[in-house]
Design an enzyme around this catalytic site. Structure first.
Site, PDB file in Angstrom:
ATOM      1  N   TRP B 102      32.166  40.723  41.434  1.00 56.86           N
ATOM      2  CA  TRP B 102      32.733  39.631  42.240  1.00 56.86           C
ATOM      3  C   TRP B 102      32.447  39.820  43.719  1.00 56.86           C
ATOM      4  O   TRP B 102      32.112  38.867  44.430  1.00 56.86           O
ATOM      5  CB  TRP B 102      34.219  39.440  41.927  1.00 56.86           C
ATOM      6  CG  TRP B 102      34.347  38.867  40.553  1.00 56.86           C
ATOM      7  CD1 TRP B 102      34.704  39.532  39.414  1.00 56.86           C
ATOM      8  CD2 TRP B 102      34.007  37.529  40.151  1.00 56.86           C
ATOM      9  NE1 TRP B 102      34.622  38.685  38.331  1.00 56.86           N
ATOM     10  CE2 TRP B 102      34.198  37.455  38.746  1.00 56.86           C
ATOM     11  CE3 TRP B 102      33.560  36.392  40.823  1.00 56.86           C
ATOM     12  CZ2 TRP B 102      33.950  36.290  38.015  1.00 56.86           C
ATOM     13  CZ3 TRP B 102      33.329  35.232  40.107  1.00 56.86           C
ATOM     14  CH2 TRP B 102      33.518  35.185  38.720  1.00 56.86           C
ATOM     15  N   ASP B 178      39.614  38.715  48.489  1.00 58.82           N
ATOM     16  CA  ASP B 178      39.625  37.958  47.231  1.00 58.82           C
ATOM     17  C   ASP B 178      40.616  38.668  46.314  1.00 58.82           C
ATOM     18  O   ASP B 178      40.332  39.755  45.821  1.00 58.82           O
ATOM     19  CB  ASP B 178      38.221  37.939  46.628  1.00 58.82           C
ATOM     20  CG  ASP B 178      38.198  37.272  45.261  1.00 58.82           C
ATOM     21  OD1 ASP B 178      39.258  36.843  44.760  1.00 58.82           O
ATOM     22  OD2 ASP B 178      37.093  37.165  44.692  1.00 58.82           O
ATOM     23  N   LYS B 202      44.468  33.487  36.752  1.00 63.40           N
ATOM     24  CA  LYS B 202      44.904  34.779  36.246  1.00 63.40           C
ATOM     25  C   LYS B 202      46.425  34.906  36.387  1.00 63.40           C
ATOM     26  O   LYS B 202      47.132  34.850  35.382  1.00 63.40           O
ATOM     27  CB  LYS B 202      44.187  35.921  36.977  1.00 63.40           C
ATOM     28  CG  LYS B 202      42.715  36.074  36.553  1.00 63.40           C
ATOM     29  CD  LYS B 202      41.783  35.380  37.482  1.00 63.40           C
ATOM     30  CE  LYS B 202      40.341  35.870  37.431  1.00 63.40           C
ATOM     31  NZ  LYS B 202      39.640  35.809  36.170  1.00 63.40           N
TER      32      LYS B 202
END
Lengths: 367, 367
Positions: B102, B178, B202
């Site tokens: 990511w 993030d 999530k």
């Protein structure tokens, strides 16, 4: 449980049958033991949902094979940027038809990003009461595409024809249409368009999803300098799963497509129902002394019907009375005032009948 | 109705209490006669829902008053573009900590848009088995901000500290994080950050929503050339309603925040539960001959626990047996293989117990 009639311009009414099915499947999707919201977008069960939705949309609109369907995010507003990013990579300018507030926003975004965005025809001088005729449209020499708004949600103005996009040199260029508030209201000749996009929250599903239908040969005209997630080529190649899509909204859109196919009987049947609903409401407005609508008959929207009361001191009691009668969200957009009844696909004919009855009663009592 | 245990990395399990409430309110929100999906985002009832969600999130994370909270679209992936657009307007470069897939995607997007994006520290040489130490971080002279990924969802690698972002000249610069896969897993000192962003799918709600928490003084560093919808200043001023937001996802996020407050008792309580869940699964892995996890203990993720079987021919029977036992979505990411159990907030401790029991049984039978 109470369900009122909802005339909201968007997020708008959804078919009750769709909501019932969503409710029944919410905790356990067909025995899978989890909600659609909880599924990996790459799981076989979710991919099946996503692909079925696309197939049903393709069937409803008879989308030709050389078009790709994208399910993405950011609403029509992000497409105001995505379209020029994707179509101006070979140079040239975006040309626009300006018919109201949404067209103006699309123009403003193209100018913000790329400096100029010529208006090829405008209905502004006439207060957006009628759309420009084909003969009024004058594209620039370097026009790369022509953008228009099929239905102006706020003004209640709808194109009664699909424009031809032909440059002074005779060359046909792609036609791009913001169809947010009229897509799926009736049959459509998709082959006339280069790009169609539509925010979901009127005739497709919940807010947070936007559908883009793009002709394949336009996937390779993109500028290099755009956010990757806006690129049509990448979205098309990834089946709209460049990143996690708005999975639950996509599923709900699929339920709406199934409702249109199975419960309504397709877009020709939907078209007839929409004609009937709009015609009877316009007839009630035109036949009254109290209510009026300013739009030229040929361009009156079937989806969004704004009307004003002859005396605006009656606005407040009108809205209060309507709400008490279970007729919700009839207040006009804050920029224009008055009233607006949005009669999207999911608004049943009985809702229109109830509204007309209320309007008649109100006129007799107060008008 | 059946509800299985869902270890999906995202879109992930949601609290059953949230889904039950969403189901019960789906057709008629608290007697209003319509679904939340059908509400105008500007209606008083919807604005109340949206504002309550923000208040609850602020309370949970103790967000200081000089931070704005945005509810927007496009996932973390669109924020990979939005962050540099919003923070590089005064010049300088984005600096990055690279700790996995990511982080790498965030770096790639910054490079795609702005040419360079120096890596201030990386764990790549060690196979991303441990995050860089503070002393390894070397910012460039012109660093405008430092970006990192608090928890790498795929690698299962989590920062055990909040980095300091100090340039060679001694100047502190904004720290951007993030936090998609670890936000709300425990208490957080928001004041250490310039920008925190998190895809919802999530620990917040359904896919299609992204939450951005941005310090007010950073709202005026934006470049002029970005899509308007990505601008933090405009979103902050419009209460995230520059255009129609993802209203239903926002509502569901609000239900999750209420569940965290009322059912769990806040983030300190959530933190303790998450510690317990992760510790017992790592203990089961470490105590076995069959299963192993490659991450340094100090950086083992509490949210995403990847593990491999000593013999990968056992992967298929493991996954089949797990699914038959109602333990869903344990397959590792396609880029790394093996298994991954995501233990987000909504995954109950009983699910972890059931997984550990299955793993023990499987090892005795097959291992």
């Amino acid at each position: 449980m109470t369900r009122h009639y909802n005339f909201c311009a968007g997020p708008a009414a959804l078919p009750e049958a769709v909501l019932v099915r969503a409710r029944d499947e919410l905790l356990d999707y067909r025995g899978r033991g989890l909600s659609v919201m909880e599924m990996s977008h790459r799981s076989p069960e979710y991919v099946a949902i996503a692909e079925q939705a696309e197939r049903d949309l393709r069937e409803l609109l008879a989308i030709p094979d050389n078009y790709r369907v994208l399910f993405t995010q950011g609403g029509a507003t992000l497409q105001f940027a995505a379209v020029p990013y994707n179509l101006l990579g070979l140079g040239g300018q975006a040309n626009f038809l300006h018919t109201g507030i949404w067209g103006k926003k699309a123009i403003a975004e193209a100018r913000h990003l790329f400096g100029d965005a010529p208006v090829a025809a405008s209905s502004e001088a006439g207060g957006h009461a009628a759309v420009p005729r084909q003969s009024d449209i004058a594209l620039t020499e370097d026009a790369a595409y022509l953008h228009y708004t099929a239905n102006e949600t706020i003004g209640g103005l709808e194109f009664d024809y699909i424009p031809e996009a032909v440059r002074p040199d005779g060359r046909q260029i792609p036609l791009v249409c913001d169809m947010s508030s009229s897509i799926l209201s009736g049959p459509l000749d998709v082959s006339r368009f280069g790009v169609i996009y539509a925010g979901a929250q009127k005739n497709i599903g919940p807010a947070g999803l936007v559908v883009v239908i793009v002709r394949e040969d336009l996937l390779d005209r993109a500028r290099a300098d755009m956010p990757s997630l806006l690129g049509y080529r990448a979205l098309a190649e990834a089946g709209s799963m460049v990143n996690t899509p708005a999975t639950y909204s996509w599923y709900l859109a699929g339920l709406v497509f199934q409702w249109l196919k199975d419960d309504i009987g397709g877009l020709a049947a939907m078209d007839a129902i929409n004609n009937r609903k709009a015609e009877k409401l316009y007839a009630a407005i035109d036949g009254s002394e109290l209510y009026s609508n300013p739009i030229a008959r040929r361009n009156r929207s079937r989806m969004n019907i704004p009307f004003v009361l002859a005396d605006d001191r009656l606005d407040k009691p009108f809205l209060e009375g309507a709400e008490a009668a279970g007729l919700l969200n009839l207040k006009g957009h804050r920029s224009v005032g008055g009233m607006r009844a949005s009669l999207y696909n999911a608004v049943p004919e009985a809702a229109v009948d109830a509204l007309i009855e209320f309007m008649g009663d109100f006129e007799r009592r107060k008008g």
